[in-house]
Scaffold this motif. Structure first.
Motif, PDB file in Angstrom:
ATOM      1  N   VAL A 262       0.841  -1.203   0.000  1.00 39.91           N
ATOM      2  CA  VAL A 262       0.000   0.000   0.000  1.00 39.91           C
ATOM      3  C   VAL A 262       0.873   1.249   0.000  1.00 39.91           C
ATOM      4  O   VAL A 262       0.588   2.237  -0.691  1.00 39.91           O
ATOM      5  CB  VAL A 262      -0.952  -0.004   1.216  1.00 39.91           C
ATOM      6  CG1 VAL A 262      -1.692   1.329   1.330  1.00 39.91           C
ATOM      7  CG2 VAL A 262      -1.956  -1.141   1.114  1.00 39.91           C
ATOM      8  N   GLU A 263       1.968   1.198   0.760  1.00 38.64           N
ATOM      9  CA  GLU A 263       2.867   2.350   0.845  1.00 38.64           C
ATOM     10  C   GLU A 263       3.468   2.666  -0.534  1.00 38.64           C
ATOM     11  O   GLU A 263       3.573   3.830  -0.925  1.00 38.64           O
ATOM     12  CB  GLU A 263       3.994   2.091   1.852  1.00 38.64           C
ATOM     13  CG  GLU A 263       3.544   2.047   3.302  1.00 38.64           C
ATOM     14  CD  GLU A 263       2.768   0.770   3.646  1.00 38.64           C
ATOM     15  OE1 GLU A 263       2.943  -0.256   2.933  1.00 38.64           O
ATOM     16  OE2 GLU A 263       1.967   0.810   4.596  1.00 38.64           O
TER      17      GLU A 263
ATOM     18  N   GLN B  31       2.623   6.141  -3.351  1.00 36.97           N
ATOM     19  CA  GLN B  31       3.613   7.082  -3.868  1.00 36.97           C
ATOM     20  C   GLN B  31       3.471   7.178  -5.380  1.00 36.97           C
ATOM     21  O   GLN B  31       3.557   6.168  -6.078  1.00 36.97           O
ATOM     22  CB  GLN B  31       5.027   6.609  -3.513  1.00 36.97           C
ATOM     23  CG  GLN B  31       5.317   6.582  -2.030  1.00 36.97           C
ATOM     24  CD  GLN B  31       5.213   7.959  -1.408  1.00 36.97           C
ATOM     25  OE1 GLN B  31       5.710   8.943  -1.957  1.00 36.97           O
ATOM     26  NE2 GLN B  31       4.563   8.040  -0.258  1.00 36.97           N
ATOM     27  N   PRO B  32       3.234   8.367  -5.946  1.00 36.79           N
ATOM     28  CA  PRO B  32       3.136   8.495  -7.401  1.00 36.79           C
ATOM     29  C   PRO B  32       4.422   8.047  -8.069  1.00 36.79           C
ATOM     30  O   PRO B  32       5.513   8.190  -7.506  1.00 36.79           O
ATOM     31  CB  PRO B  32       2.902   9.996  -7.616  1.00 36.79           C
ATOM     32  CG  PRO B  32       2.390  10.506  -6.308  1.00 36.79           C
ATOM     33  CD  PRO B  32       3.050   9.657  -5.254  1.00 36.79           C
TER      34      PRO B  32
ATOM     35  N   LEU C 187      -5.593   4.495   2.277  1.00 30.51           N
ATOM     36  CA  LEU C 187      -6.868   3.792   2.239  1.00 30.51           C
ATOM     37  C   LEU C 187      -7.362   3.623   0.808  1.00 30.51           C
ATOM     38  O   LEU C 187      -7.880   2.565   0.429  1.00 30.51           O
ATOM     39  CB  LEU C 187      -7.921   4.550   3.059  1.00 30.51           C
ATOM     40  CG  LEU C 187      -9.270   3.846   3.269  1.00 30.51           C
ATOM     41  CD1 LEU C 187      -9.079   2.549   4.040  1.00 30.51           C
ATOM     42  CD2 LEU C 187     -10.249   4.766   4.012  1.00 30.51           C
ATOM     43  N   GLU C 188      -7.162   4.651  -0.032  1.00 32.65           N
ATOM     44  CA  GLU C 188      -7.581   4.571  -1.430  1.00 32.65           C
ATOM     45  C   GLU C 188      -6.723   3.574  -2.202  1.00 32.65           C
ATOM     46  O   GLU C 188      -7.215   2.843  -3.066  1.00 32.65           O
ATOM     47  CB  GLU C 188      -7.493   5.955  -2.063  1.00 32.65           C
ATOM     48  CG  GLU C 188      -8.493   6.949  -1.500  1.00 32.65           C
ATOM     49  CD  GLU C 188      -8.143   8.393  -1.791  1.00 32.65           C
ATOM     50  OE1 GLU C 188      -8.994   9.263  -1.530  1.00 32.65           O
ATOM     51  OE2 GLU C 188      -7.015   8.661  -2.277  1.00 32.65           O
ATOM     52  N   ALA C 189      -5.429   3.535  -1.877  1.00 30.98           N
ATOM     53  CA  ALA C 189      -4.525   2.610  -2.566  1.00 30.98           C
ATOM     54  C   ALA C 189      -4.891   1.158  -2.292  1.00 30.98           C
ATOM     55  O   ALA C 189      -4.660   0.281  -3.137  1.00 30.98           O
ATOM     56  CB  ALA C 189      -3.080   2.877  -2.145  1.00 30.98           C
ATOM     57  N   GLU C 190      -5.469   0.882  -1.120  1.00 31.37           N
ATOM     58  CA  GLU C 190      -5.848  -0.490  -0.791  1.00 31.37           C
ATOM     59  C   GLU C 190      -6.804  -1.081  -1.810  1.00 31.37           C
ATOM     60  O   GLU C 190      -6.761  -2.278  -2.096  1.00 31.37           O
ATOM     61  CB  GLU C 190      -6.476  -0.539   0.610  1.00 31.37           C
ATOM     62  CG  GLU C 190      -5.469  -0.441   1.745  1.00 31.37           C
ATOM     63  CD  GLU C 190      -6.122  -0.590   3.104  1.00 31.37           C
ATOM     64  OE1 GLU C 190      -7.273  -1.075   3.163  1.00 31.37           O
ATOM     65  OE2 GLU C 190      -5.488  -0.211   4.100  1.00 31.37           O
TER      66      GLU C 190
END
Length: 462
Positions: free
Chosen positions: A163-164, A168-169, A183-186
């Motif tokens: 997720v981390e 990161q873009p 949370l959105e990346a999950e």
């Protein structure tokens, strides 16, 4: 061989077997056929029955049906994504991959100039043998491709991306606003799990589809996503063609009498309409909470959501006493509704949606206030485009666990529907200004004319 400038083309279409993909491919087919070009459209038999009424040029657009093989784990007879929960899409894509021989036979027999595809990453392997040019046509936002599905993302092959890492873009990404929180990346973690035969991941499938194509096309416009399109072009080192949103100029058909009569009973711009597309199945508790939010708003509403997970019908999922309390001002649809025609009705003043890319464009091209409740990763990015970049919409606030409460939904609706609301006035002004420039019919037709010209200028069969 370089075609003449007015060369009429034969184009094959092979979209992913989901309504949100097949429908925009067909809208594009209609625009191409309107300009005299011939289309061979490959799709499942069930999808033909669902889509044939949208074929405006049957003398030029030929549906070629595919037999979809059974894959263990799928309900027997499954042919399209709308028949199954999203959690089973990884099996349906295996079924799509098993149509490869049928697709090759059709392309060999029909010999089109181009084939447009999206999820079927193996199409370029077939087309190259046959001397057919390939275009990977994407009906999701350019931002989602740019932030996730580019070589600079460097998704590890030996382990799932974290997720981390996904928060990161990638290097050179062109926006500080359209980004992902943890949370959105999950919701995008699925990119590293198997999505098809031979354990190919979603990331590898789509990046291969993009990388191996002769050109990339995206259903978007420079007015919204020009910086993302340029970034994608630089990442893949090839031309990115834009079609604009490719929505029908006029909604097809006539609004069903029962809905027309119901909508006619209310004042202009007073009704809240809600829909979350063909694949979003909410949990029962969240479904009920949203309905209670519409009730709490005090406004008339029409809700068209799929039956929640674990329920047999919409009826059994309704909150206790709900229908009696909202009788006369609130309706929950039991089936499919004519969304574009409903959005054109003058009584509808607000469109609450999940901000799937199709709904995003329908929102933008309408004159309704926009309230967004994104469910998946690409919808989160679409929402940021509308809320952060364009300032034409309001997103419903979520709790720390991602929950949308009835209070937060009601608050967002009232913000845009209250005539004295500063927020409502601002997003409406921004929306109308965008429509005058970025959404004008002449501009959109210009995108399609340029797209066709790019195809006609393409060196074919060589």
């Amino acid at each position: 061989m370089a075609p003449t400038r007015n060369h009429l083309l034969h184009i094959a279409m092979f979209p992913w077997f989901a309504t949100g993909h097949m429908t925009p491919f067909l809208h594009l087919s209609n625009e191409l056929a309107k300009r005299g070009h011939k289309i061979t459209f490959l799709l499942p038999k069930k999808a033909k029955l669902q889509l044939q009424h949208l074929n405006n040029h049957p003398h030029l657009i030929t549906f070629h049906t595919l037999t979809i093989p059974h894959v263990k784990g799928l309900p027997h007879g499954t042919e399209t994504a709308s028949e199954i929960p999203i959690s089973l899409n990884h099996l349906l894509v295996i079924a799509m991959d098993k149509t490869r021989d049928q697709v090759e036979h059709t392309l060999s027999a029909t010999n089109p100039d181009f084939v447009l595809y999206d999820n079927a990453y193996w199409v370029p392997q077939i087309a190259k043998k046959l001397g057919i040019k390939t275009i990977c046509y994407n009906v999701v936002c350019a931002a989602s491709l740019a932030i996730v599905l580019v070589p600079a993302r460097n998704v590890p092959k030996d382990r799932p991306i974290t997720v981390e890492e996904l928060s990161q873009p990638p290097e050179g990404y062109p926006s500080s606003k359209v980004v992902l929180t943890g949370l959105e990346a999950e919701s995008l973690m699925f990119i590293s799990v198997p999505f098809g035969e031979d354990n190919i991941t979603f990331y590898d499938r789509i990046t291969s589809a993009l990388r191996e194509s002769d050109a990339i096309a995206i259903r978007t416009s420079r007015e919204i996503e020009g910086n993302f399109c340029d970034y994608i072009a630089s990442q893949f080192g090839k031309k990115v063609l834009l079609t604009g949103p490719v929505l029908p100029e006029e909604a097809e058909g006539k609004l069903e009498e029962n809905w027309a009569n119901w909508l006619d009973a209310f004042a202009n711009e007073s009704i809240v309409y809600c829909a979350f597309g063909s694949q979003i199945n909410l949990e029962k508790d969240q479904f009920q909470e949203l309905l209670l939010g519409f009730e709490l708003s005090g406004l008339p509403f029409l809700v068209a959501l799929k039956t929640p997970r674990g329920c047999e019908s919409v009826e059994e999922a309704l909150p206790e006493g709900f229908e009696e309390r909202v009788k006369g001002r609130g309706v929950v649809s039991r089936g499919w509704v004519q969304q574009l025609l409903i959005l054109k009705h003058p009584s509808v003043g607000c469109f609450v949606n999940h901000c799937g890319f199709g709904s995003m464009w329908e929102s933008l091209m309408s004159d309704k206030q926009i309230v967004l409740v994104p469910q998946l990763g690409d919808q989160v990015l679409n929402t940021k485009l509308l809320v952060e970049e364009l300032g034409v919409a309001v997103e419903v606030e979520r709790g720390g666990n991602g929950w949308v409460s009835k209070e937060s939904l009601s608050k967002a609706i009232k913000l845009v529907m209250d005539g004295d609301s500063e927020v409502g006035a601002r997003v409406k002004k921004n929306h109308m200004e965008w429509k005058k420039t970025g959404g004008s019919p002449n501009l959109m037709n210009g995108y399609m004319d340029r797209f066709v010209q790019n195809l006609q200028d393409f060196p074919l069969h060589g």
